[in-house]
Design a protein around this motif. Structure first.
Motif, PDB file in Angstrom:
ATOM      1  N   PRO A 743       0.823  -1.531  -0.107  1.00  0.00           N
ATOM      2  CA  PRO A 743       0.126  -0.256   0.012  1.00  0.00           C
ATOM      3  C   PRO A 743       1.176   1.751  -0.290  1.00  0.00           C
ATOM      4  O   PRO A 743       0.442   2.070  -0.608  1.00  0.00           O
ATOM      5  N   GLN A 744       2.276   1.092   0.255  1.00  0.00           N
ATOM      6  CA  GLN A 744       3.025   1.784   0.197  1.00  0.00           C
ATOM      7  C   GLN A 744       3.354   2.713  -0.856  1.00  0.00           C
ATOM      8  O   GLN A 744       3.271   4.245  -1.398  1.00  0.00           O
ATOM      9  N   THR A 745       3.686   1.949  -1.324  1.00  0.00           N
ATOM     10  CA  THR A 745       3.772   1.781  -2.963  1.00  0.00           C
ATOM     11  C   THR A 745       2.752   3.138  -3.425  1.00  0.00           C
ATOM     12  O   THR A 745       3.060   3.981  -4.387  1.00  0.00           O
ATOM     13  N   ASP A 746       1.758   2.452  -3.572  1.00  0.00           N
ATOM     14  CA  ASP A 746       0.240   3.291  -4.481  1.00  0.00           C
ATOM     15  C   ASP A 746       0.717   4.513  -3.639  1.00  0.00           C
ATOM     16  O   ASP A 746       0.525   5.555  -4.600  1.00  0.00           O
ATOM     17  N   SER A 747       0.371   4.358  -2.342  1.00  0.00           N
ATOM     18  CA  SER A 747       0.542   6.241  -2.511  1.00  0.00           C
ATOM     19  C   SER A 747       1.222   6.427  -2.219  1.00  0.00           C
ATOM     20  O   SER A 747       0.806   8.489  -2.735  1.00  0.00           O
ATOM     21  N   ALA A 748       2.285   5.992  -2.185  1.00  0.00           N
ATOM     22  CA  ALA A 748       3.448   7.079  -2.717  1.00  0.00           C
ATOM     23  C   ALA A 748       3.509   8.170  -3.621  1.00  0.00           C
ATOM     24  O   ALA A 748       3.986   9.104  -4.464  1.00  0.00           O
ATOM     25  N   LEU A 749       3.803   6.671  -5.201  1.00  0.00           N
ATOM     26  CA  LEU A 749       2.939   7.133  -6.398  1.00  0.00           C
ATOM     27  C   LEU A 749       1.899   8.423  -6.655  1.00  0.00           C
ATOM     28  O   LEU A 749       1.924   9.227  -7.608  1.00  0.00           O
ATOM     29  N   ALA A 750       0.871   7.929  -5.787  1.00  0.00           N
ATOM     30  CA  ALA A 750      -0.483   9.091  -6.036  1.00  0.00           C
ATOM     31  C   ALA A 750       0.208  10.418  -5.587  1.00  0.00           C
ATOM     32  O   ALA A 750       0.060  11.018  -5.838  1.00  0.00           O
ATOM     33  N   HIS A 751       0.635  10.713  -4.297  1.00  0.00           N
ATOM     34  CA  HIS A 751       0.780  11.769  -4.064  1.00  0.00           C
ATOM     35  C   HIS A 751       2.194  11.951  -4.862  1.00  0.00           C
ATOM     36  O   HIS A 751       2.492  13.257  -4.983  1.00  0.00           O
ATOM     37  N   PHE A 752       3.139  11.541  -5.509  1.00  0.00           N
ATOM     38  CA  PHE A 752       4.064  12.119  -6.581  1.00  0.00           C
ATOM     39  C   PHE A 752       3.774  12.914  -7.687  1.00  0.00           C
ATOM     40  O   PHE A 752       3.706  13.948  -7.978  1.00  0.00           O
ATOM     41  N   TYR A 753       2.353  11.890  -8.039  1.00  0.00           N
ATOM     42  CA  TYR A 753       2.024  12.644  -8.721  1.00  0.00           C
ATOM     43  C   TYR A 753       1.402  13.817  -8.671  1.00  0.00           C
ATOM     44  O   TYR A 753       1.134  15.202  -9.324  1.00  0.00           O
TER      45      TYR A 753
END
Length: 885
Positions: A743-753
Motif C-alpha cells: 500500500p505504501q507504493t500506491d500512496s507514494a505514487l499517488a502523492h508524487f503525481y
C-alpha cells in the motif's frame, strides 16, 4: 510497402558545384502559413567544368509550397524551373547570380520536429541533419558554408522574443501590431547550424569576461514558469567557457551567447551558432525537481554544445559521414570537463558503464557500423552511441598515445589549419600526426571497421630470468580479415602488498612502450604481439587495461583471488572497480549455469568476502571515495550481463541477478543498514562531489535492502520518501517502492503525481519509474500509462519515459513468453512513424535484437518486424527494419 530508399555512399562524395556567398532570410511567421523569402548570392566554382549537366542548379526541399522564384530579380515562369518532391532545379546563366525563392510552410502541422515547428506555442527550429530543406530550398549539405542575415517578423503580443544566429543588428515595431528583428552572423556556417526562435519567453542573463578582455552577454530563455530552474545551467555555461579557455585556449567569438529551453525536442540539444536550442531536460534543474544525475547531465550537455562552437561550428564536417569528427571529439571534451569538475575516476567509470552496456550491444547487433559510416539511407539513424560514445573513445586514444601536451599541440594545429572550413576525420588525424611528428595512419582502422575489438592477453613469468612476457592477440568476432588496430594498452605491476613495481622494458620492445607515472603504455599494433619486462624478482600482480585505455573486450583468465586482490589494492581506481565487476560477473555467470541445470543458487565465498570488505570500507573510512565504493558494490547491470551471451536465457539472467542482490542483502543486512544510517545527512542540498558520493552510497545500500521487502525496510523507504527534500533521495525511494507490492507504493505514487503533475520533467520520472517496475502486471500498467491524459505521442521525452524505458530496461516484462509486448511495441512504432519518424526509429531498437533470443521469441519478434516492413511510411524506420531482417 515499397519505399524509394536511396542509399548514400561515402565513396560517391562529390563537392558542390556552387558556393553561396550570402543568405538573406525573411520569415513572416504564422502558425499554419509561414512565408519564407530566401535571397541567395550564388557563385559557380571555377574549378568545376561547366557541362550541360553541371550547369543545372539542384536545391533540396521537402514539404514546401513554392510561391515564387526570381533569378537576378526576374520572376521566372513555371517553364523556368522544375520542382519534384525533394528538389528544385534551375539552369542559371553566368558564374555569379542572385536567386530568390519564396516558400510557404505549416509549422503547426510539423510533428516530426524537423525544420520550423511549434513547441508549446513557440516557434522553434531543428535543422541538423537535414531539416533546413523543410524551411526553404537550399544546398542542404554541411560543406556549403555561407554568411547569414535573418529578418523575423511576427505578432508582437504573441511572440515578443525574436531570436536567430549571430548578433542583433536592428529591431523595431511595424504598424500592424507586428514587430521585427534582424540578426547577422559574421561567421560562415552550413545551413544545419541555422536557428530561429520566436515566442513568449523570459530570460536569465549574466555575462562572461573572456581571456582576451571582451564581455559576452549570456542569456537563457525559457517559459516564465521555468525561470527559477535555470541558474545551474548558467553556472555550467560559465564554467565551460572558462575551462575551454584554460584547457584548449579557445575563446568565444560573438557578442552574445543564447540558450533556449523547449519541451518538444528530438535530441538533447543543438549547437546552432550563438543560439543553442535545448531539450528542457538539459537546462532546468533545482534540488526539488532534479537528481544528481540530472544536474550532471545539464552541466555536461551545456558544456558539450558550448564546446561545439569550435569543434563543429568554426571547424565543421565536410559531409555527414564525418559526423564523429564533431560529435566524438566534443563528447570527449565534455567528458574531460565533467571529470575535472567532479571526480576523474568516477566519471571514467560512468562513461565505461554506458559504453559497455549499450554501445557494445550496438556493435554486436544489426545496426553495427564504424564510427565513420560508409553508407546510409536516413542520416538521423546514425546519431548513435557508436558515433558519439565510441567516437569519443577513439579521440581519447590520441591523447593516450600522444599525452595531454601532445594532444593539445594537435588540437592547436587542427584549428590553425582548418578554422572556417568543412573537413574530414583524416584532416583531424593528420593534424595530430604532424603536430607530434608521428605516423598515425593505423588509426584509420578505428574509423572504418565495425564491431568491438577483442584482445586476448596471456602472461608468462620466468622466475629464473626474473622476467615476464605478456602476449596479445587482437581480433574482431565477426571478421577474420580485419586490419589490426592501434591499441594503447595501459598496464601496471604490483607486488603482493599492493605496492607499484617498475620493471625494465626489454631493449627489443622499448620503442613501443612508454612509462607515464605508474602506468606503462604499450603500443599494440600487430595481430599478435609480445612485450617483455625484466628485473621482476617475484611474480607480479598485473593490473591490465588501466583506465580502460581502449574500447575493447579484454580476455584474460583472472582467478577469483587475483580479482579480489586488485579490487582492494590496485592503485588504479578504475581497475579497482573493474576487478569488483569482473568478480561479480563470474559469480553471476556461474549461478546462471546452475539455474539452467536446475540447481540451487549459491553465493560464492570470494565475492561475498569482497562485498563485505567494500561495505566495511564505506562504513569505516572517512577518506574513502564513497562514489567509487558505491559503484564497486553495484552489480553489473542486466544489459551488460546480456552482452556476455550469444544466446540469451532471459529467465535465467533476470532470476539470478535478482537472487544475487537479495542474497547479499540478507547476508549483510546489518552492515548495509549501518552504511545507510551513516550516509543520512540532514543538510541543505549541494551539487558537489562529496554530497553526490554520500547520496549515491546511501541509495545503493537502500536499493539492496529493498530487495528484502520486510515491513521494517518498507517503512524506512517510505520515511526517506516523506522526509527528504531533494529529488535524488525522493526518486531513489520511489524506485525502491515501485518494485514492491505494498500500500505504501500506491500512496507514494499517488502523492508524487499530485505534487508534480504540472512539472513535465518530473512527471517523466513518475512515468519512467512505473514503466521500469518489477511488479506483477507492469505490462498492463504501461498500456494504461499510454492512455493517461498527461501522455502525449508528440512529446519525445514522454514517449521515451514510457515506451523507451519499458522496452529497453524492463527486460523480463518486455520479453514475456507470449510476445504480447512485442506486438504492442510494433503498434507504438507504427503510430509514432506517422507522427515523428526519428522517435519511432529509436523505439524500434529492442525488437532489432531478435537473433539473440530463443527460437520462440525469435519467431514472435521477427513476425512483428515483417509486419512493420509492410506498413511503415518513413525512411528512418524502413532502414532499421531492412538491416534487422
Amino acid at each position: 510497402m515499397t519505399l524509394e530508399a536511396k542509399v548514400n555512399y561515402l565513396s560517391e562524395y562529390q563537392p558542390c558545384d556552387f558556393e553561396v556567398l550570402s543568405v538573406n532570410l525573411l520569415f513572416e511567421l504564422s502558425a499554419s502559413s509561414t512565408l519564407v523569402t530566401n535571397r541567395m548570392l550564388i557563385k559557380r566554382l571555377a574549378s568545376r567544368s561547366v557541362s550541360e549537366s553541371e550547369n543545372k542548379l539542384k536545391l533540396n526541399g521537402e514539404g514546401l509550397v513554392l510561391k515564387s522564384v526570381r533569378l537576378n530579380g526576374q520572376l521566372l515562369s513555371e517553364a523556368g524551373f522544375q520542382v519534384t518532391q525533394e528538389h528544385l532545379f534551375l539552369s542559371p546563366e553566368g558564374d555569379e547570380f542572385e536567386l530568390e525563392v519564396v516558400t510557404e510552410i505549416n509549422p503547426q502541422a510539423n510533428t516530426a520536429l524537423e525544420g520550423l515547428y511549434l513547441s508549446s506555442g513557440n516557434f522553434c527550429t531543428q535543422c541538423e541533419a537535414e531539416g533546413f530543406r523543410r524551411i526553404t530550398y537550399f544546398f542542404d549539405r554541411p560543406d556549403v558554408l555561407s554568411v547569414y542575415q535573418t529578418k523575423i517578423i511576427a505578432d508582437k503580443q504573441a511572440y515578443p522574443v525574436l531570436l536567430s544566429n549571430g548578433n542583433l543588428i536592428e529591431s523595431g515595431e511595424l504598424a500592424d501590431g507586428r514587430h521585427f528583428a534582424i540578426w547577422h552572423d559574421p561567421f560562415k556556417k552550413p545551413c544545419y547550424l541555422f536557428a530561429l526562435i520566436a515566442g513568449d519567453l523570459v530570460s536569465l542573463e549574466d555575462q562572461y569576461f573572456t581571456a582576451d578582455n571582451r564581455t559576452i552577454k549570456l542569456c537563457i530563455y525559457t517559459d516564465p514558469h521555468h525561470l527559477p530552474h535555470c541558474r545551474h545551467a548558467m553556472d555550467s555555461l560559465i564554467h565551460a567557457m572558462r575551462w575551454d579557455e584554460q584547457r584548449f585556449g579557445l575563446t568565444y567569438d560573438l557578442d552574445t551567447y543564447m540558450i533556449v529551453a523547449v519541451d518538444d525536442f528530438n535530441m538533447g540539444a543543438m549547437e546552432n551558432k550563438g543560439l543553442n536550442i535545448f531539450n528542457s531536460k538539459y537546462v532546468l534543474a533545482d534540488p526539488q525537481t532534479a537528481t544528481d544525475v540530472d544536474y550532471e547531465g545539464v552541466e555536461a550537455v551545456i558544456a558539450h554544445e558550448y564546446f561545439h562552437n569550435w569543434t563543429g561550428n568554426r571547424v565543421t564536417c565536410r559531409d555527414w559521414f564525418q559526423l564523429t569528427l564533431k560529435e566524438g571529439l566534443t563528447v570527449f571534451r565534455d567528458q574531460e570537463f565533467t571529470a575535472d569538475r567532479l571526480s576523474p575516476a568516477v566519471k571514467r567509470i560512468e562513461d565505461v558503464r554506458r559504453l559497455r552496456s549499450h554501445q557494445f550491444a550496438e556493435d554486436a547487433g544489426p545496426m553495427s557500423h564504424p564510427i565513420q559510416p560508409q553508407s546510409y539511407i536516413e542520416m538521423n539513424n546514425f546519431y548513435t552511441l557508436t558515433v558519439y560514445e565510441k567516437g569519443a573513445e577513439v579521440v581519447r586514444l590520441y591523447q593516450t598515445l600522444l599525452g595531454k601536451d601532445g594532444f593539445r599541440k594537435g588540437m592547436d594545429l587542427y584549428f590553425a589549419r582548418h578554422d572556417g572550413q568543412a573537413v574530414t576525420v583524416e584532416d583531424f588525424r593528420q593534424a595530430m600526426a604532424d603536430a607530434n611528428q608521428v605516423d598515425l595512419d593505423q588509426m584509420q582502422a578505428w574509423y572504418v571497421q565495425a564491431g568491438t575489438p577483442h584482445l586476448k592477453v596471456k602472461a608468462e613469468y620466468n622466475a629464473v630470468n626474473a622476467s615476464i612476457k605478456i602476449g596479445f592477440q587482437q581480433y574482431l568476432k565477426a571478421d577474420n580479415s580485419f586490419s589490426p588496430f592501434l591499441i594503447p594498452f595501459k598496464i601496471g605491476f604490483l607486488n603482493d602488498q599492493g605496492e607499484t613495481l617498475y620493471p625494465e622494458v626489454a631493449a627489443d620492445y622499448s620503442s613501443a612502450v612508454k612509462l607515464e607515472g605508474q602506468d606503462y603504455v604499450l603500443k599494440i599494433s600487430q595481430e599478435n604481439q609480445v612485450f617483455e619486462f625484466n628485473g621482476v624478482s617475484d611474480k607480479p600482480q598485473l593490473s591490465l587495461l588501466r583506465g580502460f585505455s581502449a574500447p575493447i573486450i579484454m580476455e584474460y583468465q583472472y582467478s577469483e583471488k587475483q580479482l579480489a586482490f586488485l579490487a582492494c589494492h590496485d592503485t588504479d581506481s578504475f581497475n579497482r572497480w573493474e576487478s569488483a565487476q569482473r568478480l561479480a560477473l563470474m559469480e553471476l555467470m556461474a549461478n546462471i549455469a546452475r539455474f539452467q541445470a536446475q540447481q540451487a543458487y549459491q553465493l560464492g565465498a570470494a565475492y561475498a568476502d569482497l562485498f563485505e570488505t567494500l561495505v566495511s570500507q564505506a562504513l569505516n573510512s572517512d577518506q574513502a571515495d564513497l562514489a567509487l565504493l558505491a559503484y564497486s558494490l553495484t552489480l553489473p547491470d542486466l544489459n551488460y550481463l546480456i552482452e556476455q551471451y550469444d544466446a540469451v536465457d532471459i529467465e535465467a539472467l533476470v532470476s539470478v541477478h535478482q537472487q544475487m542482490k537479495k542474497s547479499l542483502a540478507q547476508k549483510y543486512e546489518t552492515l548495509l543498514f549501518e552504511v545507510y544510517q551513516k550516509c543520512l545527512a540532514d543538510q541543505a542540498y549541494r551539487y558537489d562531489k562529496q554530497q553526490i558520493a554520500q547520496r549515491l552510497m546511501k541509495n545503493t545500500a537502500l536499493s539492496y535492502l529493498s530487495s528484502l521487502a520486510t515491513d521494517q525496510i518498507i517503512t524506512r523507504i517510505k520515511q526517506q520518501y516523506d522526509q527528504q527534500s531533494n529529488m535524488t533521495d525522493i526518486q531513489a525511494a520511489l524506485q525502491c517502492l515501485s518494485n514492491l507490492t505494498s500500500p505504501q507504493t500506491d500512496s507514494a505514487l499517488a502523492h508524487f503525481y499530485d505534487k508534480y503533475q504540472d512539472e513535465p520533467l518530473v512527471l517523466d520520472k513518475w512515468f519512467s519509474i512505473q514503466a521500469a517496475s518489477h511488479r506483477e502486471g507492469v505490462f498492463e500498467t504501461v498500456q494504461t500509462l499510454t492512455a493517461h491524459p498527461k501522455f502525449s505521442y508528440s512529446n519525445p521525452n514522454r514517449v521515451r519515459s514510457v515506451i523507451g524505458v519499458f522496452c529497453r530496461q524492463n527486460i523480463l516484462a518486455f520479453h514475456r513468453k507470449d510476445g504480447a509486448a512485442y506486438a504492442w511495441l510494433a503498434e507504438q512504432v507504427l503510430k509514432l512513424d506517422e507522427i515523428n519518424p526519428q522517435v519511432a526509429a529509436r523505439m524500434l531498437v529492442p525488437l532489432m535484437q531478435w537473433r539473440r533470443f530463443d527460437a520462440k521469441r525469435q519467431d514472435l519478434m521477427r513476425s512483428e518486424l515483417i509486419s512493420l516492413m509492410a506498413n511503415v511510411q518513413s525512411k528512418d524506420v524502413y532502414e532499421l527494419l531492412e538491416k534487422s531482417l
